[in-house]
Design a protein around this motif. Structure first.
Motif, short mmCIF file in Angstrom:
data_model
loop_
_atom_site.label_atom_id
_atom_site.label_comp_id
_atom_site.label_asym_id
_atom_site.label_seq_id
_atom_site.Cartn_x
_atom_site.Cartn_y
_atom_site.Cartn_z
N HIS A 75 0.83 -1.13 0.04
CA HIS A 75 0.04 -0.10 0.03
C HIS A 75 0.79 1.29 0.02
O HIS A 75 0.22 2.31 0.36
N GLY A 76 1.98 1.33 -0.18
CA GLY A 76 2.91 2.36 -0.41
C GLY A 76 3.48 2.77 0.74
O GLY A 76 3.34 2.36 1.89
N PRO A 77 3.89 4.12 0.65
CA PRO A 77 4.81 4.73 1.99
C PRO A 77 4.07 5.16 2.96
O PRO A 77 4.82 5.43 4.14
N LEU A 78 2.85 5.52 2.82
CA LEU A 78 2.08 6.08 3.99
C LEU A 78 1.74 5.15 4.99
O LEU A 78 1.41 4.20 4.69
N GLU A 79 1.47 5.67 6.22
CA GLU A 79 0.92 4.74 7.21
C GLU A 79 -0.73 4.71 7.33
O GLU A 79 -1.12 5.82 7.26
N GLY A 80 -1.10 3.56 7.64
CA GLY A 80 -2.50 3.69 7.89
C GLY A 80 -3.43 3.81 6.79
O GLY A 80 -4.63 4.37 6.71
N VAL A 81 -3.01 3.60 5.45
CA VAL A 81 -3.45 3.95 4.04
C VAL A 81 -3.52 2.65 3.21
O VAL A 81 -2.63 2.23 3.00
N THR A 82 -4.75 2.98 2.53
CA THR A 82 -4.63 1.60 1.31
C THR A 82 -4.10 2.22 0.25
O THR A 82 -4.15 3.61 0.03
N THR A 83 -3.94 1.36 -0.83
CA THR A 83 -3.40 1.98 -2.16
C THR A 83 -4.58 2.99 -2.70
O THR A 83 -3.97 3.94 -3.40
N CYS A 84 -5.91 2.34 -2.48
CA CYS A 84 -6.59 3.50 -3.10
C CYS A 84 -6.66 4.86 -2.60
O CYS A 84 -7.22 5.91 -3.36
N GLN A 85 -6.14 4.93 -1.46
CA GLN A 85 -6.21 6.44 -0.68
C GLN A 85 -4.84 6.93 -0.82
O GLN A 85 -4.55 7.99 -0.20
N LEU A 86 -3.94 6.35 -1.36
CA LEU A 86 -2.57 6.84 -1.59
C LEU A 86 -2.85 7.92 -2.84
O LEU A 86 -3.32 7.63 -3.87
N HIS A 87 -2.28 9.08 -2.46
CA HIS A 87 -2.36 10.20 -3.55
C HIS A 87 -1.09 10.36 -4.20
O HIS A 87 -0.13 10.47 -3.64
N MET A 88 -0.97 10.82 -5.47
CA MET A 88 0.12 11.17 -6.16
C MET A 88 1.05 12.13 -5.51
O MET A 88 2.41 12.40 -6.02
N ARG A 89 0.35 13.13 -5.04
CA ARG A 89 1.15 14.09 -4.31
C ARG A 89 2.21 13.47 -3.20
O ARG A 89 3.08 14.39 -2.68
#
Lengths: 250, 259
Positions: A75-89
Motif C-alpha cells: 500500500h505504499g509509503p504512507l501509514e494507515g492507508v490503502t493503495t486507493c487512498q494513496l495520492h500522487m502528491r
C-alpha cells in the motif's frame, strides 16, 4: 507530473513474469494511485496494448481489494492507508515507482498485480464466524460488554483482509490477519461458544494454506493499513495454546 | 496425530518450542555469567578452579548441563528448520523491499548460526580441553588459621585420577588442594588477540539475538499486557542485550589487557 513505473507483468499463474517499464504523463497530484493506473490503462487500450490487471473495488479504503506492493511496501509509503487512498502528491515529479503483487506461496499471482487471496476466505470459513440459530434477535442491551473490551474488539474488527500483513512479513505469515479475526470474536460474548474450536481450526487452516510462521518482527503491524496491533498476535497465541490444552478433542 | 503432536507441529507450536527453549537458555546465560565472574577474583584461580570441579562433578549440575547442551542444539536446529520452512512461504521474492521491522528481528537465524559456531569454538577451547586433555595442575595450600592461600604450579607431567584431591595437614594447620588448572588455560587462551576479538564480536551476536529474542519469547507465549510488556522489553534490552554481553566480553578483555 510525470511518473515512471516498473510494473510486474505476468500473463497467468503458470507463466513467470517480469518488471515492465511504463511512463505516465500528465499525472495530477490529486489523483489516487489507482486513478493513475486507470489513466495508464486507458492509454494502453488506445494503443492496442494489454492493460495492467490490478485489484480494486470500493476505492474508499474499506473493502481490502487493492493490493499493490509499492516501492517495497504494501500500500505504499504512507501509514494507515490503502493503495486507493494513496495520492500522487506523495510522490515527486519524475519518480520511478516499482509496483509488484503480494508475494506469498498462499497468494498465487492470477495476472499482473492480481493475486488469489481465497486462502483468507478458507481461513474465515474454518471458524471466523459465530453460529446463530434461527429466531428473533435478542435485545442488544441484554449482552453487557465492557467499553474497553468493545474497543479492542472493534480495533481488531477493523481488519479488511487485504493481505498487506502477509505481503510485508518476511515469512509471508498470516498471523496478523488470523489474530485480528480470532480476537474480534474472542473478546465478545457472542464469540464464546465456539472460542476454542475457532482458534484451533483457523490456525490449522492457516498452516494448511502454506503461510509462514510468525517471528514477531512486527513488519505486519507497521504496514497494516488499518493499524491492527501486535497484541492480537499474542492473544491468538494465548487462544490457540489455551484451546490446545483445554479443549476436549483428543 | 495426537493433540500434542498436532499442537507442537503447528506454526504456533513450533514457535512455542523456540520460546521455551530460548527462555531456558536465557537462565543459563545468567547462571554461567555469575559463575564465571570468579575469573575476576585475584586469587590465582582458587575460586574458579574449585567452581569448575563442582560444576563438572556434582550430579545434579551434570544432568542440567547435559539438558542444556541438548536444548542448545535443539533450539539451533529447530530454529534453522523453521527458517527454512518460512522461506518456502515466499517462493518468488520482491524486487524492492523497504523494511519496517528491526534488522535483528529479521536475522535471528544468522545471529543464531554465528552463536552456534561460537559455541563450538568455546566448547573446544575449554570444555573439551578440561575433560579430555592433559591439563596443568595447581596446588593451593591454605593456612586454616589465617585463610592465606599459597599457589604453587605442579610440575609438567603431573597427573592425578580425580579432578580435585584434598588433604589436611593438622600438624602444620594447612589444607592442600590439587586441581586441574582451568584458570591458567583461560588466562593463556586470552593472550591471543584473534581469539579475544572473536569472543568479543560473538558477544555482539548474543546482544542482538537477545535484543529481539527475549521479548519475542513472551509474545509467542501470549504474554502481552500493557502493564508488564514494557518491563519485559526493558529487561530484554538492558539486562540481556547490554549487561550480560558486556559481562561476558569483559572476561577475554580482562585477561588480554590486565593479566
Amino acid at each position: 507530473m510525470t511518473i515512471n513505473l516498473k510494473v510486474w507483468k505476468q500473463k497467468n499463474a503458470k507463466t513467470s513474469g517480469s518488471l515492465e517499464t511504463y511512463k505516465v504523463d500528465h499525472v495530477s497530484p490529486d489523483m489516487s494511485f489507482l486513478e493513475m493506473f486507470d489513466v495508464l490503462n486507458e492509454k494502453l487500450v488506445q494503443e492496442n496494448k494489454e492493460p495492467i490487471a490490478f485489484d480494486h473495488d470500493c476505492r474508499e479504503g474499506i473493502c481490502g481489494m487493492c493490493s499493490m506492493y509499492i516501492n517495497g511496501q504494501p500500500h505504499g509509503p504512507l501509514e494507515g492507508v490503502t493503495t486507493c487512498q494513496l495520492h500522487m502528491r506523495t510522490f515527486n515529479d519524475g519518480d520511478t515507482i516499482v509496483v509488484e503483487p503480494w508475494r506469498s506461496k498462499a497468494f498465487p499471482v492470477i495476472k499482473d498485480l492480481v493475486v488469489d487471496r481465497s486462502a483468507f476466505d478458507r481461513i474465515i470459513a474454518s471458524g471466523g464466524y459465530v453460529s446463530v440459530n434461527t429466531g428473533n434477535a435478542q435485545d442488544a442491551n441484554s449482552l453487557p460488554i465492557g467499553k474497553d473490551k468493545a474497543d479492542m474488539a472493534f480495533a481488531a474488527a477493523a481488519c479488511i483482509g487485504c493481505g498487506a500483513c502477509v505481503a510485508a512479513c518476511k515469512n509471508a505469515s498470516a498471523m496478523l490477519f488470523v489474530s485480528a479475526k480470532v480476537s474480534q470474536l474472542a473478546l465478545l460474548p457472542q464469540g464464546q461458544p465456539e472460542r476454542e474450536s475457532r482458534a484451533l481450526n483457523m490456525v490449522a487452516q492457516m498452516d494448511a494454506e502454506g503461510f509462514g510462521a510468525c517471528t514477531n518482527t512486527g513488519a505486519c503491524a507497521a504496514e497494516c493499513p488499518k493499524e491492527i496491533s501486535l497484541e492480537n498476535i499474542a492473544r491468538l497465541n494465548r487462544e490457540f495454546l489455551g484451546a490446545s490444552i483445554s479443549s476436549t478433542g483428543v | 496425530m495426537s493433540w500434542l503432536t498436532k499442537t507442537l507441529t503447528s506454526s504456533i507450536g513450533k514457535k512455542l518450542l523456540m520460546a521455551l527453549t530460548g527462555l531456558f537458555l536465557c537462565t543459563f546465560l545468567i547462571v554461567h555469567l555469575i559463575g564465571n565472574l570468579q575469573l575476576f577474583k585475584n586469587d590465582g584461580g582458587y575460586a574458579f578452579n574449585n567452581y569448575a570441579v563442582f560444576m563438572t562433578t556434582f550430579p545434579l549440575i551434570k544432568i542440567v548441563s547435559y539438558v542444556n547442551y541438548a536444548l542448545i542444539l535443539f533450539h539451533a536446529f529447530w530454529g534453522l528448520y523453521i527458517t527454512y520452512k518460512n522461506r518456502q512461504a515466499r517462493p518468488v521474492g520482491y524486487a524492492v523491499v523497504k523494511n519496517s521491522s528491526n534488522v535483528f528481528s529479521r536475522n535471528m537465524a544468522v545471529l543464531g548460526t554465528i552463536l552456534l559456531v561460537y559455541l563450538a569454538v568455546h566448547m573446544s577451547d575449554f570444555w573439551y580441553k578440561y575433560h579430555n586433555e592433559a591439563l596443568p595442575y595447581v596446588k593451593y595450600t591454605e593456612q586454616i588459621s589465617s585463610g592465606n592461600i599459597e599457589t604453587t604450579m605442579m610440575e609438567t607431567g603431573y597427573t592425578q585420577e580425580a579432578k580435585k584431591v584434598e588433604s589436611l595437614n593438622e600438624a602444620a594447620g594447612t589444607k592442600t588442594i590439587i586441581v586441574k588448572d582451568l584458570y591458567s588455560v583461560v588466562s593463556f587462551s586470552f593472550q591471543n588477540i584473534l581469539l579475544v576479538l572473536f569472543y568479543v564480536l560473538s558477544m555482539f551476536a548474543v546482544a542482538f539475538h537477545m535484543f529481539h529474542g527475549f521479548q519475542s519469547a513472551f509474545q509467542t507465549l501470549g504474554w502481552s499486557h500493557p502493564k508488564y510488556t514494557p518491563l519485559i522489553k526493558g529487561i530484554g534490552v538492558w539486562v540481556f542485550a547490554v549487561l550480560i554481553p558486556i559481562g561476558y566480553a569483559a572476561m577475554p578483555l580482562y585477561f588480554y589487557f590486565l593479566k
